[in-house]
Design a protein around this motif. Sequence first.
Motif, mmCIF file in Angstrom:
data_model
loop_
_atom_site.group_PDB
_atom_site.id
_atom_site.type_symbol
_atom_site.label_atom_id
_atom_site.label_comp_id
_atom_site.label_asym_id
_atom_site.label_seq_id
_atom_site.Cartn_x
_atom_site.Cartn_y
_atom_site.Cartn_z
ATOM 1 N N ALA A 1 0.827 -1.207 0.000
ATOM 2 C CA ALA A 1 0.000 0.000 0.000
ATOM 3 C C ALA A 1 0.861 1.256 0.000
ATOM 4 N N LYS A 2 1.983 1.228 0.715
ATOM 5 C CA LYS A 2 2.879 2.389 0.752
ATOM 6 C C LYS A 2 3.610 2.575 -0.579
ATOM 7 N N LEU A 3 3.954 1.469 -1.220
ATOM 8 C CA LEU A 3 4.657 1.557 -2.504
ATOM 9 C C LEU A 3 3.734 2.078 -3.598
ATOM 10 N N HIS A 4 2.449 1.733 -3.518
ATOM 11 C CA HIS A 4 1.466 2.174 -4.520
ATOM 12 C C HIS A 4 1.380 3.704 -4.538
ATOM 13 N N ASN A 5 1.496 4.277 -5.713
ATOM 14 C CA ASN A 5 1.429 5.729 -5.914
ATOM 15 C C ASN A 5 2.527 6.499 -5.168
ATOM 16 N N SER A 6 3.640 5.820 -4.890
ATOM 17 C CA SER A 6 4.752 6.481 -4.196
ATOM 18 C C SER A 6 5.700 7.189 -5.152
ATOM 19 N N LYS A 7 5.504 7.035 -6.462
ATOM 20 C CA LYS A 7 6.409 7.504 -7.510
ATOM 21 C C LYS A 7 7.639 6.609 -7.640
ATOM 22 N N LEU A 8 7.678 5.516 -6.851
ATOM 23 C CA LEU A 8 8.847 4.636 -6.861
ATOM 24 C C LEU A 8 8.501 3.206 -7.263
ATOM 25 N N GLU A 9 7.287 2.980 -7.726
ATOM 26 C CA GLU A 9 6.851 1.620 -8.042
ATOM 27 C C GLU A 9 7.757 0.930 -9.053
ATOM 28 N N ASN A 10 8.275 1.695 -10.007
ATOM 29 C CA ASN A 10 9.100 1.112 -11.063
ATOM 30 C C ASN A 10 10.583 1.078 -10.722
ATOM 31 N N GLU A 11 10.934 1.575 -9.547
ATOM 32 C CA GLU A 11 12.340 1.669 -9.163
ATOM 33 C C GLU A 11 12.743 0.642 -8.102
ATOM 34 N N ILE A 12 11.755 -0.021 -7.511
ATOM 35 C CA ILE A 12 12.015 -0.919 -6.386
ATOM 36 C C ILE A 12 11.423 -2.294 -6.667
ATOM 37 N N ARG A 13 12.220 -3.332 -6.446
ATOM 38 C CA ARG A 13 11.747 -4.713 -6.497
ATOM 39 C C ARG A 13 11.777 -5.273 -5.083
ATOM 40 N N ILE A 14 10.691 -5.886 -4.663
ATOM 41 C CA ILE A 14 10.578 -6.431 -3.308
ATOM 42 C C ILE A 14 10.430 -7.938 -3.392
ATOM 43 N N VAL A 15 11.302 -8.637 -2.678
ATOM 44 C CA VAL A 15 11.252 -10.101 -2.618
ATOM 45 C C VAL A 15 11.181 -10.507 -1.156
ATOM 46 N N ALA A 16 10.128 -11.221 -0.789
ATOM 47 C CA ALA A 16 9.967 -11.731 0.578
ATOM 48 C C ALA A 16 9.982 -13.248 0.528
ATOM 49 N N VAL A 17 10.797 -13.848 1.386
ATOM 50 C CA VAL A 17 10.962 -15.308 1.393
ATOM 51 C C VAL A 17 10.639 -15.838 2.783
ATOM 52 N N ASN A 18 9.832 -16.912 2.816
ATOM 53 C CA ASN A 18 9.547 -17.605 4.063
ATOM 54 C C ASN A 18 10.682 -18.599 4.307
#
Length: 277
Positions: A246-263
């Motif tokens: 939700a914070k990344l959405h409309n942050s102007k940075l959506e295309n600059e950051i890749r997020i990977v979460a691993v269990n």
Amino acid sequence: MSSDIDDIDDTDDINGARSYDPEAEHAFPDEKLNEILPVIENDVEISTYLKAQNVNAVARKGYNDHGPKHIEIVRNRALRLYDLLKAGDVEFNGAADQQLDEADESVIIALAATIHDIGHIVHRDSHAYYSIPLAADLLDRFLPQFYDTDEVVRMKAEVLHAILCHHTEEDPLTTEAGVIRVSDALDMERGRSRIPYEKGGRGINTLSSQAISSVSLKPGEGVPVLVEIEMVNAAGVYQVDNLLKAKLHNSKLENEIRIVAVNTKSDDDQLVERIEL
């Protein structure tokens, strides 16, 4: 009550919350930041706000940490994120639109990260809006140490915009504000919810924070920033897929950051093994 808040201030620095190093090489002009940051850190009014804002958040509402440790982590991650974005040639428009210098970008980010939550002294609910008049008064005192009157007004405008837009309901209009918005959500590890959890709190924010073991920011492949998140159970999905997304959405940075979460314990918990945003 006060002992609980003091305990939060004494928690270990969680994985990935590396402190900003003024001696390191950065992808941005850092002389002004290195001059101003020690003054921010030693300002009595600012440090008192950071302690007082945890009273409503933790002691009265039983919510996750919003005090000095949270601020330290958010500011460090904001400056790390900013550095990686600058290294990736991402353009920042806040200071530039106000005819300020490139060196002022990092100061805007450091100040906004430090005082974005001071509205908590009024109330946890709608705290971003209460932060604005409190921060405005503080900036009127603080900024003239380093800027002339015209620059004070312009710096104040950008810091206040970034503070307001850390709230999900308000969309950032500057890249600097986007950095604050995303960095606020990147403080998600288990240390943040330790006191509420030990007091029996079992709300989704507390349980999901307990599931996150580490967060790190690195240069990405194809994007400037890779955020790696390690979870120990599926409850961490809430932190990643609801709060951070939700914070990344409309942050102007959506295309600059890749997020990977691993269990990391997926053998024991098959609900989720990996999430990518």
